[in-house]
Scaffold this active site. Structure first.
Site, PDB file in Angstrom:
ATOM      1  N   HIS A  59     -39.755 -86.560  43.542  1.00  0.00           N
ATOM      2  CA  HIS A  59     -39.567 -86.894  44.955  1.00  0.00           C
ATOM      3  C   HIS A  59     -40.838 -87.479  45.589  1.00  0.00           C
ATOM      4  O   HIS A  59     -40.754 -88.328  46.462  1.00  0.00           O
ATOM      5  CB  HIS A  59     -39.109 -85.656  45.743  1.00  0.00           C
ATOM      6  CG  HIS A  59     -37.733 -85.200  45.345  1.00  0.00           C
ATOM      7  ND1 HIS A  59     -37.260 -83.929  45.584  1.00  0.00           N
ATOM      8  CD2 HIS A  59     -36.734 -85.850  44.696  1.00  0.00           C
ATOM      9  CE1 HIS A  59     -36.025 -83.818  45.112  1.00  0.00           C
ATOM     10  NE2 HIS A  59     -35.688 -84.966  44.575  1.00  0.00           N
ATOM     11  N   ASP A  72     -31.775 -85.215  40.545  1.00  0.00           N
ATOM     12  CA  ASP A  72     -31.097 -84.626  41.713  1.00  0.00           C
ATOM     13  C   ASP A  72     -29.612 -84.361  41.425  1.00  0.00           C
ATOM     14  O   ASP A  72     -29.066 -83.338  41.845  1.00  0.00           O
ATOM     15  CB  ASP A  72     -31.194 -85.553  42.931  1.00  0.00           C
ATOM     16  CG  ASP A  72     -32.597 -85.542  43.544  1.00  0.00           C
ATOM     17  OD1 ASP A  72     -33.486 -84.855  42.997  1.00  0.00           O
ATOM     18  OD2 ASP A  72     -32.799 -86.234  44.572  1.00  0.00           O
ATOM     19  N   ARG A  97     -26.569 -74.551  23.051  1.00  0.00           N
ATOM     20  CA  ARG A  97     -27.901 -74.182  23.552  1.00  0.00           C
ATOM     21  C   ARG A  97     -28.129 -74.881  24.882  1.00  0.00           C
ATOM     22  O   ARG A  97     -27.994 -76.098  24.975  1.00  0.00           O
ATOM     23  CB  ARG A  97     -28.971 -74.587  22.540  1.00  0.00           C
ATOM     24  CG  ARG A  97     -30.372 -74.405  23.066  1.00  0.00           C
ATOM     25  CD  ARG A  97     -31.442 -74.730  22.032  1.00  0.00           C
ATOM     26  NE  ARG A  97     -32.742 -74.556  22.654  1.00  0.00           N
ATOM     27  CZ  ARG A  97     -33.645 -75.534  22.847  1.00  0.00           C
ATOM     28  NH1 ARG A  97     -33.424 -76.754  22.406  1.00  0.00           N
ATOM     29  NH2 ARG A  97     -34.773 -75.284  23.475  1.00  0.00           N
ATOM     30  N   HIS A 142     -37.225 -74.470  30.099  1.00  0.00           N
ATOM     31  CA  HIS A 142     -37.261 -75.830  29.547  1.00  0.00           C
ATOM     32  C   HIS A 142     -37.885 -76.742  30.618  1.00  0.00           C
ATOM     33  O   HIS A 142     -37.224 -77.620  31.162  1.00  0.00           O
ATOM     34  CB  HIS A 142     -35.855 -76.277  29.142  1.00  0.00           C
ATOM     35  CG  HIS A 142     -35.811 -77.431  28.180  1.00  0.00           C
ATOM     36  ND1 HIS A 142     -35.103 -77.396  26.997  1.00  0.00           N
ATOM     37  CD2 HIS A 142     -36.379 -78.659  28.223  1.00  0.00           C
ATOM     38  CE1 HIS A 142     -35.228 -78.558  26.361  1.00  0.00           C
ATOM     39  NE2 HIS A 142     -35.998 -79.349  27.088  1.00  0.00           N
ATOM     40  N   ASN A 186     -39.151 -73.666  25.551  1.00  0.00           N
ATOM     41  CA  ASN A 186     -38.891 -74.873  24.792  1.00  0.00           C
ATOM     42  C   ASN A 186     -40.165 -75.700  24.694  1.00  0.00           C
ATOM     43  O   ASN A 186     -40.710 -76.134  25.712  1.00  0.00           O
ATOM     44  CB  ASN A 186     -37.813 -75.728  25.463  1.00  0.00           C
ATOM     45  CG  ASN A 186     -37.564 -77.012  24.674  1.00  0.00           C
ATOM     46  OD1 ASN A 186     -37.018 -76.971  23.574  1.00  0.00           O
ATOM     47  ND2 ASN A 186     -38.000 -78.150  25.217  1.00  0.00           N
ATOM     48  N   GLU A 187     -40.656 -75.887  23.488  1.00  0.00           N
ATOM     49  CA  GLU A 187     -41.724 -76.826  23.183  1.00  0.00           C
ATOM     50  C   GLU A 187     -43.019 -76.631  23.977  1.00  0.00           C
ATOM     51  O   GLU A 187     -43.335 -77.400  24.892  1.00  0.00           O
ATOM     52  CB  GLU A 187     -41.242 -78.271  23.379  1.00  0.00           C
ATOM     53  CG  GLU A 187     -40.120 -78.655  22.441  1.00  0.00           C
ATOM     54  CD  GLU A 187     -39.819 -80.142  22.460  1.00  0.00           C
ATOM     55  OE1 GLU A 187     -40.301 -80.847  23.360  1.00  0.00           O
ATOM     56  OE2 GLU A 187     -39.093 -80.596  21.581  1.00  0.00           O
ATOM     57  N   ASN A 329     -37.710 -77.735  16.960  1.00  0.00           N
ATOM     58  CA  ASN A 329     -37.198 -79.025  17.440  1.00  0.00           C
ATOM     59  C   ASN A 329     -37.840 -80.100  16.588  1.00  0.00           C
ATOM     60  O   ASN A 329     -39.069 -80.205  16.531  1.00  0.00           O
ATOM     61  CB  ASN A 329     -37.570 -79.270  18.906  1.00  0.00           C
ATOM     62  CG  ASN A 329     -36.738 -78.437  19.855  1.00  0.00           C
ATOM     63  OD1 ASN A 329     -35.856 -77.685  19.432  1.00  0.00           O
ATOM     64  ND2 ASN A 329     -37.010 -78.566  21.147  1.00  0.00           N
ATOM     65  N   TYR A 331     -37.794 -84.246  15.256  1.00  0.00           N
ATOM     66  CA  TYR A 331     -37.278 -85.592  15.502  1.00  0.00           C
ATOM     67  C   TYR A 331     -37.773 -86.633  14.507  1.00  0.00           C
ATOM     68  O   TYR A 331     -37.040 -87.519  14.111  1.00  0.00           O
ATOM     69  CB  TYR A 331     -37.639 -86.042  16.925  1.00  0.00           C
ATOM     70  CG  TYR A 331     -36.797 -85.371  17.991  1.00  0.00           C
ATOM     71  CD1 TYR A 331     -35.618 -85.951  18.441  1.00  0.00           C
ATOM     72  CD2 TYR A 331     -37.178 -84.147  18.539  1.00  0.00           C
ATOM     73  CE1 TYR A 331     -34.829 -85.337  19.402  1.00  0.00           C
ATOM     74  CE2 TYR A 331     -36.404 -83.524  19.501  1.00  0.00           C
ATOM     75  CZ  TYR A 331     -35.225 -84.120  19.933  1.00  0.00           C
ATOM     76  OH  TYR A 331     -34.444 -83.502  20.876  1.00  0.00           O
ATOM     77  N   GLU A 399     -33.174 -78.429  18.095  1.00  0.00           N
ATOM     78  CA  GLU A 399     -32.950 -79.799  18.595  1.00  0.00           C
ATOM     79  C   GLU A 399     -33.215 -80.784  17.478  1.00  0.00           C
ATOM     80  O   GLU A 399     -34.154 -80.612  16.693  1.00  0.00           O
ATOM     81  CB  GLU A 399     -33.935 -80.170  19.722  1.00  0.00           C
ATOM     82  CG  GLU A 399     -33.499 -79.791  21.094  1.00  0.00           C
ATOM     83  CD  GLU A 399     -34.521 -80.203  22.149  1.00  0.00           C
ATOM     84  OE1 GLU A 399     -35.103 -81.295  22.047  1.00  0.00           O
ATOM     85  OE2 GLU A 399     -34.719 -79.400  23.075  1.00  0.00           O
TER      86      GLU A 399
HETATM   87  C1  PNW Z   1     -37.518 -82.929  23.377  1.00  0.00           C
HETATM   88  N1  PNW Z   1     -42.121 -86.222  20.298  1.00  0.00           N
HETATM   89  O1  PNW Z   1     -38.787 -83.436  23.705  1.00  0.00           O
HETATM   90  C2  PNW Z   1     -37.076 -82.114  24.569  1.00  0.00           C
HETATM   91  O2  PNW Z   1     -36.949 -80.749  24.293  1.00  0.00           O
HETATM   92  C3  PNW Z   1     -35.863 -82.647  25.261  1.00  0.00           C
HETATM   93  O3  PNW Z   1     -35.793 -82.148  26.569  1.00  0.00           O
HETATM   94  C4  PNW Z   1     -35.870 -84.159  25.216  1.00  0.00           C
HETATM   95  O4  PNW Z   1     -34.882 -84.738  26.005  1.00  0.00           O
HETATM   96  C5  PNW Z   1     -35.710 -84.549  23.765  1.00  0.00           C
HETATM   97  O5  PNW Z   1     -36.712 -83.974  22.956  1.00  0.00           O
HETATM   98  C6  PNW Z   1     -35.714 -86.051  23.524  1.00  0.00           C
HETATM   99  O6  PNW Z   1     -36.932 -86.606  23.918  1.00  0.00           O
HETATM  100  C7  PNW Z   1     -39.555 -84.128  22.818  1.00  0.00           C
HETATM  101  O7  PNW Z   1     -43.026 -86.928  20.800  1.00  0.00           O
HETATM  102  C8  PNW Z   1     -40.541 -84.940  23.331  1.00  0.00           C
HETATM  103  O8  PNW Z   1     -41.964 -86.195  19.096  1.00  0.00           O
HETATM  104  C9  PNW Z   1     -41.393 -85.630  22.501  1.00  0.00           C
HETATM  105  C10 PNW Z   1     -41.258 -85.508  21.141  1.00  0.00           C
HETATM  106  C11 PNW Z   1     -40.279 -84.711  20.603  1.00  0.00           C
HETATM  107  C12 PNW Z   1     -39.417 -84.024  21.452  1.00  0.00           C
END
Ligand code: PNW
Length: 507
Positions: A59, A72, A97, A142, A186-187, A329, A331, A399
């Protein structure tokens, strides 16, 4: 002798004739999807909810978000929760989750005033899941800290662990009769490094020298306080489990030289070791190598003591072992080099402290997110590494997912390729003896992707953000995921024969 050889020949022949054993996920493996409160709920000031750090930042500084947007309304799950649960039933999920908004339950952050309307929203959401046999897995935090607590320093205030424990007790008390899987944070990396040590998450403090490290210590102590509250006062009657979710991407050495291996280890410690080591290791506290590096550099830079705090022996003991499982988590992956592919880092900062180079092969499949590429075997590499390092823990992938552009259509072949590759990597880890209990796809539906706003989409369901109803439509990947859940097998050739969803009996 001849007869003997003949027997052996027969045995080999009959083994070959047997159909190859199908790789299956165990029947009790929890398949689900994940979301987070600020990213989906909307209702930012509805029915007594207090302001949080994402409300305040979006905001007052809308330009920090790529499309100047905010949460929002987001996917308006505050008003669409029944549709959310319907989607879970369509997919045939075992588990879902999601996270609780601290300031929806405790508007100021403190537990003296409980917002009953906020509690009622989560009661309804949870009851709707339970009605259809979907197991809720609940994250307490989170990223949406009540603004008042931020005004008091947030995670840098030494009182933070007490505030978090008070909040956790309210939540266990209210929902613990139905929720059996709790995740405190979370993270931590994204909270501490990105929010305090840098500018890529609220509250964008940019305290590069000490922000990450002091946040990390308070966070893990807060985690341990909530865990102990659960174990001492709730577990016996509620019978659930409580853990933490840490982002563990894979960082392997670029070459097999000792220098690259050390560089990769330093990067792993900077990314997730500073949060995982105090909780899961036998020695406790921050990891040794990074502590030594930061201590040495701090003194050289004129600081009176290390910019990384220490844990006292008492604190080490308090935190060690405070988790029933390790939530991962995951990726993507990056190769780490001791002296190649380096960039200039702001000094002093976490990345300047470890000072290593990073490299990602250009041929890896790219998503809509700059940081996210399909990296083969990276779940297997991460999980086997954690399994060996922290001695046979129980894991959930909490995740894992893939982003596409908003304008791309519902036929999301790259996401399907990514999920199949990731799930095969999970099976590889299970076959290697890692105790993996479940997998949550990120995400059930498109949502507010933090600094990227609505410009990157992670959903199995597309959400139309131009439509006041926030209509949700399944992508092709939703049908593929549904089939994997139903059969517990990854069929590389499965093609859905319709893109219309239905609910199977029993759900
Ligand atoms: C996660 N990286 O964040 C979060 O928990 C979620 O809220 C988010 O939407 C999702 O991944 C997708 O981005 C991350 O840099 C942020 O590797 C960054 C990384 C990994 C996960």
């Amino acid at each position: 002798m001849l007869r003997y050889l003949l027997y052996i020949g027969l045995i080999i022949a009959s083994c070959n004739a047997l159909p190859k054993q199908e790789r299956r996920f165990p029947d009790d493996f929890l398949f689900g999807t994940a979301t987070a409160s600020y990213q989906i709920e909307g209702g930012w000031d509805a029915d007594g909810k207090g302001e949080n750090i994402w409300d305040r930042m979006t905001h007052t500084k809308p330009h920090v978000i790529k499309d100047n947007s905010n949460g929002d309304i987001a996917a308006d799950s505050y008003n669409n929760y029944k549709r959310d649960v319907e989607m879970m039933r369509e997919l045939g999920l075992d588990a879902y989750r999601f996270s609780l908004s601290w300031s929806r339950i405790l508007p100021s952050g403190f537990s003296n005033h409980i917002n009953e309307a906020g509690v009622a929203f989560y009661d309804n959401y949870i009851n709707e899941m339970i009605k259809y046999n979907i197991t809720p897995m609940v994250t307490l935090y989170h990223w949406d800290l009540p603004q008042k607590l931020q005004d008091l320093g947030g995670f840098l205030n030494p009182l933070f662990p007490e505030w978090f424990e008070d909040y956790a007790r309210v939540v266990f008390e209210k929902f613990g009769d139905r929720v059996k899987h709790w995740i405190t944070f979370n993270e931590p990396r994204e909270i501490c490094y990105e929010g305090y040590g840098w500018t890529t998450k609220a509250p964008i403090l940019n305290v590069t020298d000490i922000g990450t490290y002091y946040c990390a210590k308070n966070l893990v102590i807060g985690h341990a306080s909530a865990y102990k509250a659960y174990v001492n006062d709730f577990k016996a009657t509620q019978n659930g489990e409580c853990g933490i979710t840490i982002s563990v991407n894979w960082f392997g050495p670029l070459t097999d030289s000792a220098e690259d291996e050390y560089a990769a280890e330093l990067r792993r410690q900077a990314e997730w070791g500073i949060y995982a080591n105090p909780i899961f290791s036998e020695d406790g506290g921050f990891p040794k190598e990074i502590s030594e590096v930061v201590a040495k550099k701090s003194l050289e830079q004129g600081y009176k003591k290390s910019r990384m705090p220490e844990f006292t022996d008492e604190e080490k003991k308090y935190v060690q072992g405070s988790s029933d499982f390790f939530g991962v988590n995951h990726y993507t992956a990056t190769y780490i080099s001791a002296d190649e592919y380096k960039t200039e880092y702001i000094t002093p900062s976490l990345l300047a402290d470890i000072d290593v180079g990073s490299y990602r092969p250009p041929e890896w499949l790219s998503s809509a997110s700059a940081w996210l590429k399909l990296s083969p075997n990276s779940i297997y590499n991460s999980l086997t590494h954690l399994h060996n390092k922290f001695k046979n823990r129980k894991f959930y992938i909490t995740e894992n997912g893939w982003s596409t552009l908003p304008e791309s259509d519902l036929i999301d072949e790259d996401r399907i390729t990514y999920y199949r590759s990731a799930l095969n990597s999970v099976l590889d880890a299970i076959e290697a003896g890692v105790d993996v209990k479940g997998y949550m796809a990120w995400s059930l539906m498109d949502n507010f992707e933090w600094m990227e706003g609505y410009t990157e989409r992670f959903g199995l369901y597309h959400v139309n953000f131009d439509d006041p109803e926030r209509t949700r439509t399944p992508r092709k990947s939703a049908f593929v995921y549904k089939e994997i859940l139903r059969t517990r097998v990854i069929d590389p050739n499965y093609e859905p024969d319709t893109l219309t969803m239905w609910i199977d009996e029993g759900h």
